[in-house]
Motif scaffolding. Sequence first.
Motif, mmCIF file in Angstrom:
data_model
loop_
_atom_site.group_PDB
_atom_site.id
_atom_site.type_symbol
_atom_site.label_atom_id
_atom_site.label_comp_id
_atom_site.label_asym_id
_atom_site.label_seq_id
_atom_site.Cartn_x
_atom_site.Cartn_y
_atom_site.Cartn_z
ATOM 1 N N SER A 121 0.991 -0.973 -0.119
ATOM 2 C CA SER A 121 0.141 0.062 -0.056
ATOM 3 C C SER A 121 1.129 1.049 0.294
ATOM 4 N N GLU A 122 0.077 2.539 -0.359
ATOM 5 C CA GLU A 122 1.038 3.704 -0.649
ATOM 6 C C GLU A 122 1.353 4.057 0.365
ATOM 7 N N GLU A 123 0.686 4.040 1.332
ATOM 8 C CA GLU A 123 0.501 4.373 3.132
ATOM 9 C C GLU A 123 1.650 3.729 3.574
ATOM 10 N N TYR A 124 1.336 2.436 3.623
ATOM 11 C CA TYR A 124 2.767 1.719 4.326
ATOM 12 C C TYR A 124 3.884 1.963 3.838
ATOM 13 N N LEU A 125 4.349 2.055 2.573
ATOM 14 C CA LEU A 125 5.642 2.293 1.565
ATOM 15 C C LEU A 125 5.924 3.531 1.556
ATOM 16 N N ASN A 126 4.971 4.742 2.187
ATOM 17 C CA ASN A 126 5.651 6.343 2.413
ATOM 18 C C ASN A 126 5.923 6.475 4.268
ATOM 19 N N LYS A 127 5.363 5.780 4.718
ATOM 20 C CA LYS A 127 5.544 5.177 6.391
ATOM 21 C C LYS A 127 6.867 4.545 6.638
ATOM 22 N N LEU A 128 7.024 3.791 6.016
ATOM 23 C CA LEU A 128 8.402 3.000 5.543
ATOM 24 C C LEU A 128 9.357 4.557 5.311
ATOM 25 N N SER A 129 9.488 5.142 4.317
ATOM 26 C CA SER A 129 10.528 5.799 3.900
ATOM 27 C C SER A 129 10.453 7.376 5.091
ATOM 28 N N ASN A 130 9.830 7.237 5.583
ATOM 29 C CA ASN A 130 10.173 8.025 7.039
ATOM 30 C C ASN A 130 10.462 7.900 8.329
ATOM 31 N N ASN A 131 11.387 6.325 8.086
ATOM 32 C CA ASN A 131 12.164 5.404 9.605
ATOM 33 C C ASN A 131 12.974 6.220 8.931
ATOM 34 N N PRO A 132 13.785 6.563 9.890
ATOM 35 C CA PRO A 132 15.058 6.558 10.193
ATOM 36 C C PRO A 132 16.244 4.549 9.908
ATOM 37 N N GLU A 133 14.743 3.916 10.598
ATOM 38 C CA GLU A 133 16.329 2.801 10.838
ATOM 39 C C GLU A 133 16.453 2.471 9.600
ATOM 40 N N ILE A 134 15.447 2.508 8.551
ATOM 41 C CA ILE A 134 15.914 1.631 7.789
ATOM 42 C C ILE A 134 16.032 2.967 6.265
ATOM 43 N N LEU A 135 17.345 2.039 5.262
ATOM 44 C CA LEU A 135 17.927 3.204 4.374
ATOM 45 C C LEU A 135 18.901 4.854 5.241
ATOM 46 N N GLY A 136 18.826 4.924 6.781
ATOM 47 C CA GLY A 136 18.381 6.463 6.597
ATOM 48 C C GLY A 136 17.436 6.829 7.453
ATOM 49 N N GLY A 137 16.785 6.239 6.090
ATOM 50 C CA GLY A 137 15.251 7.690 6.149
ATOM 51 C C GLY A 137 15.779 8.282 5.470
ATOM 52 N N GLY A 138 13.919 9.517 4.787
ATOM 53 C CA GLY A 138 14.352 10.092 4.684
ATOM 54 C C GLY A 138 14.011 9.842 3.088
#
Length: 387
Positions: free
Chosen positions: A197-214
């Motif tokens: 889902s777009e919502e979940y993928l966007n949520k991952l993008s703001n998680n600093p523990e994943i690829l440094g976030g951002g």
Amino acid sequence: MSKIDELLKNEKVEWKKLGEVSNCFAGGTPNTTVKSYYDGDIPWIRSGEINFNVITKSERYITIEGLENSSAKLIRPNSVVLAMTGATVGRSGVVEFATACNQSIAAIESDEKIVNYKYLYYFISSKYNFIKNLGQGALTSLNLSIIKNLEIPIPSIETQEKIVKALDKFTNYVTELQAELQARTKQYEYYRDMLLSEEYLNKLSNNPEILGGGYSLKVTTLGEITKIKNGKDWKALGNGNIPVYGSGGKMNVFVDKYSYNKPTVLIPRKGSIDNVFYIEEPFWNVDTIFYTEIDDKKIIPKYLYYFIENYDMDKLSTDSTRPSLTQSILNKLRIDLPPIEIQNKIVEILDKFQSLLADTKGLLPKEIELRQKQYEYYREKLLSFDR
């Protein structure tokens, strides 16, 4: 002596016509052009809902006004229903709630002092082929006269209840296995839908523990990350070991050439357009299904498969009569694309669910089939009475 022989030992059985020990009647359909007759509070079942089952709810409802202005009648709880026409003719079921039905169904309300309703259902279901063959006319239809004249063996109520208890054990186990299979499928679909889902993928993008976030999702189209290719006829090819695919999957045809030999997603062009396939082996595809040449630097082929499997392809159909897709429509399909590392993680998770689901689908249906045969065997043993 077996338990079954012991159960039926010295049991006196009286054969009676169904009409002598039950109230049999057909239902009716309220005028379909009157909106106030439908979407009420009264369950209203149709013959397509009958499939040797305990019916727990109806697909449609009517109003009191619709009931009163048609030949439909309420069926009391704990009754047997029998399809009288159509593709399901001869099939029976049980309703344990008050409901109405349409005219293609016979409702059978047994005299509970004489016949246990569940015993009656088990006996009628065991005679499916015999009852179906009693049908008349081009549509192989049954009528109330035929049904009322069916003869049934009637042992004591106590014996009927013991037979029901024995057969219920088998049917309940089959039902539990089927529910488990459905639960595993729904679990996989839930996590697939969530992870993509777009919502979940966007949520991952703001998680600093994943690829440094951002990082941000890239909005792309299917045409920007793949080349969609047509299939061709296979009949001019020689025999070989390359499988041929159509919109229904493998066609049980093997040829000596391949259309493509890299990981791909096959997308039906006609017919079952939501029936997508992920292929890693060389294959040939006919003209009812596309294959995709995937830019794996942008998207992992298996990720694309999960995305398209999750997408409602019917929304893209260009034909309301026969579902159809075109390259131009598919090329415009919008995809929210996370980085390759995230795609890998999602594929890894969904692969595990797919593996669990595949194991379930491999084992449970076999177990269900085995138990179903076991149930039919004992049903035949328990319901075979001499005249």
